[in-house]
Design an enzyme around this catalytic site. Structure first.
Site, PDB file in Angstrom:
ATOM      1  N   LYS A  34       0.821  -1.210   0.000  1.00  0.00           N
ATOM      2  CA  LYS A  34       0.000   0.000   0.000  1.00  0.00           C
ATOM      3  C   LYS A  34       0.856   1.263   0.000  1.00  0.00           C
ATOM      4  CE  LYS A  34      -1.677   1.062   3.997  1.00  0.00           C
ATOM      5  NZ  LYS A  34      -0.879   2.264   4.340  1.00  0.00           N
ATOM      6  N   THR A  35       1.839   1.322   0.897  1.00  0.00           N
ATOM      7  CA  THR A  35       2.698   2.513   0.986  1.00  0.00           C
ATOM      8  C   THR A  35       3.466   2.715  -0.319  1.00  0.00           C
ATOM      9  OG1 THR A  35       2.914   2.206   3.371  1.00  0.00           O
ATOM     10  CG2 THR A  35       4.542   3.617   2.303  1.00  0.00           C
ATOM     11  N   ASP A 226      -4.667   8.117   3.040  1.00  0.00           N
ATOM     12  CA  ASP A 226      -4.156   6.810   3.453  1.00  0.00           C
ATOM     13  C   ASP A 226      -5.058   6.237   4.549  1.00  0.00           C
ATOM     14  OD1 ASP A 226      -2.478   4.631   3.733  1.00  0.00           O
ATOM     15  OD2 ASP A 226      -1.015   5.680   4.981  1.00  0.00           O
ATOM     16  N   GLU A 227      -5.114   4.914   4.640  1.00  0.00           N
ATOM     17  CA  GLU A 227      -5.891   4.216   5.690  1.00  0.00           C
ATOM     18  C   GLU A 227      -7.327   4.745   5.750  1.00  0.00           C
ATOM     19  OE1 GLU A 227      -4.663   1.678   6.919  1.00  0.00           O
ATOM     20  OE2 GLU A 227      -2.535   1.878   7.370  1.00  0.00           O
ATOM     21  N   GLN A 257      -9.256  -4.512   7.377  1.00  0.00           N
ATOM     22  CA  GLN A 257      -8.409  -4.105   8.494  1.00  0.00           C
ATOM     23  C   GLN A 257      -8.987  -2.891   9.223  1.00  0.00           C
ATOM     24  OE1 GLN A 257      -4.001  -4.532   7.877  1.00  0.00           O
ATOM     25  NE2 GLN A 257      -4.583  -4.778   5.732  1.00  0.00           N
ATOM     26  N   ARG A 616      -0.142 -10.458  10.467  1.00  0.00           N
ATOM     27  CA  ARG A 616       1.136  -9.888  10.914  1.00  0.00           C
ATOM     28  C   ARG A 616       2.261 -10.910  10.744  1.00  0.00           C
ATOM     29  NH1 ARG A 616       0.035  -5.712   9.573  1.00  0.00           N
ATOM     30  NH2 ARG A 616      -1.850  -6.768   8.867  1.00  0.00           N
TER      31      ARG A 616
END
Length: 768
Positions: A34-35, A226-227, A257, A616
């Site tokens: 994503k980043t 973002d997010e 998420q 994770r």
């Protein structure tokens, strides 16, 4: 940006980067880069001719903004990247408000109140209104005001909303709307805004001043968020106002998420983005670069059970890897032993550093048994996003009461609790006591206990409060030998007022403190039970407990250069990754939280939380669930989390199935009502039918023991028997010694080592 750089992206990432013709929703699965997409997209926009100041990029943390800006600088030059309008929602909107402050009745040098400032002001207002500060706690009042602002409910509207007023009356907070109004007025008089105001006033500014809105919409020709799944209603409305003209907006996130509903995050913002922008294009990043194929597929199988989601098929081209491993255990004590054993096993097999392991739990209170066991085994660890269990304020307050009960001369404990919970003994009085003690060459307690010998210059009202405090501590001390640590400790917590004080907080922080209190009591009860079972009935006093806990609370230096196991809640773990992840406490009443079981919306967020936990992990994901735990001073059965049934069995290995419990095992009635029990779908891994029942506990308060009937006579236990102990698990009897009530069995347990148990206190059943 040349094509050679774009070749660093996979096809889905590149397509998302190159699209700039209209609204865009990028759903980025866990570990999908994503980043990287956001970074390359901003660099791409700059290369396409946009000026840095024409791009508005909103993030949730300063760390994320800095990381992206640094990466963009590496692609297009740090000078261009530096001039980007990029930062957190609050920092960007504070910059706008500094410029436009006069338009909303502030000056541009306004102060920004942090949480501490806000609570201090609220405390003053409560005092000025002559309200009870034990009821109108600043943390509780601040949380309700914050949530109201995040839903655009300002004081005037709040005072007209009957449902909110009724809720406040029900919670003994009928004056909250007056406090809210006064708080807003005093903030404005002080030329100050709190963090929520930065959002609320930005929205008001853009909504009410068309010229200002047009100016910023023209300046920010492209907006990226973002997010996006973590945005609240106010944030979503501001973004809409800034983009309603040009509609050049790109939001990136993952609905799977979305785990911050308790903070006001609204998953509908991302789920309904295409309704708000019907012409929006949807892009899916589905290749996971982080985890093995089995971990990714297991997580996919779990999240498919959520109804409200944007469907995607996340995949991995990494090694297939191990399946998720579920390890059912007998108790939270054995759970900690099993996890520590696995850490050492993997460390030996793979040469891993401790920093490659993470233990994730649903609530902070669950850290206690892991901290204690890792200290015993000299495994270095670090608590992320919080304090070590015995360093948390409520636990230190309780320990201070225990210390002062055992030792009236403990001056530090005396100063810590003399006015906690608040009893009207101020700092001035404490200073007078300290000065008098120094003058007479005695301890502070002597001043209280011998007033005729050591006069104290205070009025009658203050002396009455001091005398009441003294008498209460003396009454506790009088029972040091008569009551064990748990009995006396529980009474101290109740009669000191700590319990009532903690129960008045109903916000997220307050609930966490209550959970810590219950976990502390569980540890206290476990201390007493374990010592009695091991034949140390004369070592269960409060003094003995303090001696043991002092070693646990003596924290080692936590240098950043030392490799340590990470302990954290799943919420704190979002955005992180580890080669090996343990997800512990997967039982009903814990994960999912009992507060979510009657709400389909909240239950789906709990399932997303487990999805975040599993994703994770890079190579190993180990799940644990315990058959019973000490809770509220008694042993209680739990069923495995319903979410375990949601994971496809093709991607899950269950270790030692015979050690798990049947569906008939009772769910704790204290936390879950009948409707929640009926919807639970635990893993069914039956016990062997020939097993003999558990020995009843000597205390009738233990639910686990009350579920069984016929006791096993002491003589029924023989050398070579396989037994199942409630806390230590499966063990083999090596030796029997003694007679009558003094019969002891030496037992070697699979995970707990060799222990000598006094059979009249031991709780077990004979397996073979």
């Amino acid at each position: 940006m040349n094509d050679e750089l774009l070749d660093n992206l996979n096809e889905s990432q590149r397509t998302a980067v190159e699209y700039t013709d209209g609204p865009q929703l990028v759903i980025a699965g866990a570990g999908s880069g994503k980043t990287r997409v956001l970074t390359y997209k901003i660099a791409y926009l700059l290369e396409q001719g946009l000026q840095p100041w024409n791009i508005l990029a909103l993030t949730f943390t300063n760390k994320a903004a800095k990381e992206m800006k640094d990466r963009i600088g590496e692609l297009v030059g740090h000078e261009r990247a530096r001039r980007l309008f990029m930062g957190t929602f609050h920092s960007i909107f504070a910059r706008i408000l500094r410029t436009e402050a006069e338009k909303i009745g502030f000056t541009n040098n306004f102060t920004i109140y942090d949480e501490s400032d806000s609570r201090s002001l609220l405390k003053t207002i409560v005092k000025d209104m002559a309200l009870d500060d034990k009821v109108y706690k600043p943390a509780v009042v601040h949380a309700r005001i914050s949530m109201a602002k995040n839903h655009f409910i300002l004081p005037e509207l709040y005072a007209r909303k009957g449902d909110l007023l009724e809720r406040d009356r029900r919670d003994r907070l009928p004056e909250l709307h007056h406090i809210y109004r006064s708080y807003m007025q005093r903030c404005r008089s002080a030329n100050a805004m709190d963090f929520d105001d930065l959002l609320v006033f930005t929205h008001q500014l853009l909504r009410n001043d068309e010229a200002v809105r047009a100016d910023y919409a023209a300046r920010f020709r492209y907006v990226l968020v973002d997010e996006y799944q973590d945005t609240n209603h106010v944030q979503q409305c501001i973004v809409s106002l800034l983009t309603e003209g040009h509609r050049r907006i790109c939001v990136v996130g993952d609905d799977a998420q979305s785990i911050y509903g308790f903070r006001g995050a609204d998953i509908d913002n991302i789920l309904d983005f295409q309704k708000q922008f019907p012409e929006a294009r949807l892009f899916k990043l589905e290749q996971n670069y982080r985890s093995t194929q089995n971990i990714v597929q297991a997580a996919n199988s779990l999240i498919r059970h959520n109804q409200r989601q944007i469907r995607k098929d996340v995949f991995s081209r990494n090694d297939k890897g191990e399946k998720l491993l579920l390890k059912p255990v007998y108790s939270d004590k054995e759970e900690a032993l099993v996890v520590c054993k696995d850490i050492k096993r993997l460390q030996r097999q793979e040469g891993s550093n401790y920093s490659e392991f993470a233990i994730l739990y649903r609530t902070n209170s669950q850290s206690r048994p892991f901290e204690e066991e890792m200290r015993r085994q000299n495994i270095p660890y670090r608590i992320y996003g919080g304090l070590s269990f015995y360093q948390r304020k409520e636990i230190k307050d309780i320990i201070a009461y225990f210390r002062l009960t055992v030792n009236h001369n403990d001056e530090e404990a005396f100063k810590r609790i003399i006015n906690y919970p608040t009893r009207g003994i101020g700092a001035t009085t404490v200073e007078k006591i300290t000065i008098a003690a120094q003058q007479y060459g005695v301890g502070c307690w002597d001043i209280l206990s011998q007033p005729a010998l050591y006069p104290l210059a205070v009025n009658k009202g203050t002396w009455a409060k001091l005398a009441a405090f003294r008498d209460k501590l003396d009454s506790f001390a009088a029972d040091l030998l008569a009551e064990d640590a748990f009995e006396l400790g529980r009474r101290i917590i109740a009669e000191s007022g700590i319990q009532a004080d903690l129960l008045t907080d109903t916000d997220a922080e307050g609930l966490a403190r209550q959970e810590n209190l219950q976990e502390f009591l569980s540890g206290l009860q476990e201390f007493v039970e374990t010592r009695r079972e091991e034949g140390q009935a004369d070592g269960v006093s409060l003094s003995h407990y303090l001696q043991e806990v002092a070693l646990l609370s003596d924290l080692d230096s936590e240098g950043d250069d030392e490799s340590r196991v990470a302990l954290m809640t799943v919420h704190s773990a979002k955005g992180l990754e580890f080669p090996t992840v343990f997800v512990v406490g997967l039982e009903e009443n814990i994960f999912p939280s009992p507060r979510a079981t009657n709400s389909p919306r909240e239950l789906e967020e709990e399932r997303r939380l487990l999805y975040v936990a599993i994703t994770r992990a890079q190579r190993h994901c180990i799940l644990t669930c315990a058959k019973n735990r000490f809770r509220y001073g008694r042993m209680e059965f739990d069923t495995p989390s319903r979410f375990l049934r949601d994971i496809d069995a093709a991607f899950l290995t269950v270790e030692n199935a015979m050690n798990t419990w049947e569906e008939r095992a009772p769910v704790s009635r204290r936390w879950t009502d009948a409707s929640a029990i009926s919807t639970a779908r635990p893993v069914v891994l039956p016990l062997r039918t020939e097993e003999k029942p558990l020995r009843p506990s000597p205390s009738p308060s233990h639910d686990a023991a009350s579920e069984v009937s016929t006791p096993v006579s002491f003589g029924a236990v023989s050398v070579g028997n396989i037994i199942e102990h409630q806390r230590f698990g499966i063990g083999t009897v090596l030796a029997i010694e003694g007679t009558g009530e003094n019969i002891k069995a030496t037992v070697t347990f699979k995970h707990s080592g060799t222990k000598q148990l006094l059979l009249k206190f031991a709780r077990f059943k004979i397996v073979d």
